[in-house]
Motif scaffolding. Structure first.
Motif, short mmCIF file in Angstrom:
data_model
loop_
_atom_site.label_atom_id
_atom_site.label_comp_id
_atom_site.label_asym_id
_atom_site.label_seq_id
_atom_site.Cartn_x
_atom_site.Cartn_y
_atom_site.Cartn_z
N PRO A 110 -0.19 5.12 -11.08
CA PRO A 110 -1.60 5.45 -11.77
C PRO A 110 -2.62 4.94 -11.07
N ILE A 111 -3.58 5.79 -11.02
CA ILE A 111 -4.94 5.49 -10.24
C ILE A 111 -5.46 4.15 -10.58
N ARG A 112 -5.43 3.97 -11.92
CA ARG A 112 -6.14 2.80 -12.66
C ARG A 112 -5.15 1.46 -12.09
N HIS A 113 -3.91 1.42 -11.80
CA HIS A 113 -3.54 0.31 -11.28
C HIS A 113 -3.65 0.46 -9.65
N ALA A 114 -3.67 1.59 -9.14
CA ALA A 114 -3.81 1.52 -7.69
C ALA A 114 -5.45 1.12 -7.10
N THR A 115 -6.09 1.62 -7.93
CA THR A 115 -7.59 1.30 -7.51
C THR A 115 -7.92 -0.26 -6.91
N PRO A 116 -7.59 -0.99 -7.69
CA PRO A 116 -8.03 -2.55 -7.10
C PRO A 116 -7.26 -2.89 -5.85
N ILE A 135 0.66 -0.98 -0.08
CA ILE A 135 -0.12 0.06 -0.10
C ILE A 135 0.94 1.35 -0.02
N ALA A 136 1.91 1.08 0.70
CA ALA A 136 2.76 2.46 0.72
C ALA A 136 3.35 2.41 -0.74
N ALA A 137 3.72 1.34 -1.48
CA ALA A 137 4.51 1.61 -2.69
C ALA A 137 3.27 2.04 -3.88
N ILE A 138 2.18 2.10 -3.78
CA ILE A 138 1.20 2.55 -4.55
C ILE A 138 1.10 4.16 -4.63
N ASP A 139 1.80 4.70 -3.78
CA ASP A 139 1.58 5.98 -3.64
C ASP A 139 1.66 6.92 -5.03
N GLU A 140 2.74 6.34 -5.87
CA GLU A 140 3.06 7.11 -7.04
C GLU A 140 2.51 6.46 -8.03
#
Length: 126
Positions: free
Chosen positions: A27-33, A20-25
């Motif tokens: 793109p939202i399309r990858h982070a959302t799921p 979860i810390a790694a998804i800060d940067e």
């Protein structure tokens, strides 16, 4: 991003927390799921960290759908982050969800709900 998605399902909560810390940067399309999966995590620390990312969700339908259970069953921290995320979308459907938190047992959650409603009032009057 495939590796991040796999890490979100890792049995080790430390790996999920670092995911979860790694998804800060990301793109939202990858982070959302990943956010959606980890905000429901059984480890309270992982769920709390994921809830901080809810503000990034740009799809109000997804946010509205996942908010109800988070507000009903989440920790106080998760509830506060959920309220904050809801207050960022201009959709009248968020008001009853936020107002329902006025009766929460945690004073901080009640305060966050009041602040969110005040924020929405300011937006509506602008």
């Amino acid at each position: 991003w495939e590796r991040i998605s796999k890490s979100a399902s890792d049995p080790d909560s430390a790996v999920r927390a670092s995911t979860i810390a790694a998804i800060d940067e990301a793109p939202i399309r990858h982070a959302t799921p990943v956010i959606i999966r980890l905000v429901r995590d059984l480890d309270p620390d992982v769920a709390l960290e994921a809830s901080r990312q809810l503000r990034r969700l740009d799809d109000s339908e997804i946010l509205l759908r996942i908010s109800r259970p988070l507000l009903q069953n989440g920790s106080s921290g998760v509830k506060i982050h959920t309220i904050d995320a809801l207050s960022q979308i201009e959709d009248g459907r968020v008001v009853p969800l936020i107002v329902s938190m006025f009766e929460d047992s945690d004073e901080n959650v009640r305060s966050a709900a009041q602040q969110a409603i005040e924020h929405l009032k300011r937006i509506a009057s602008a």
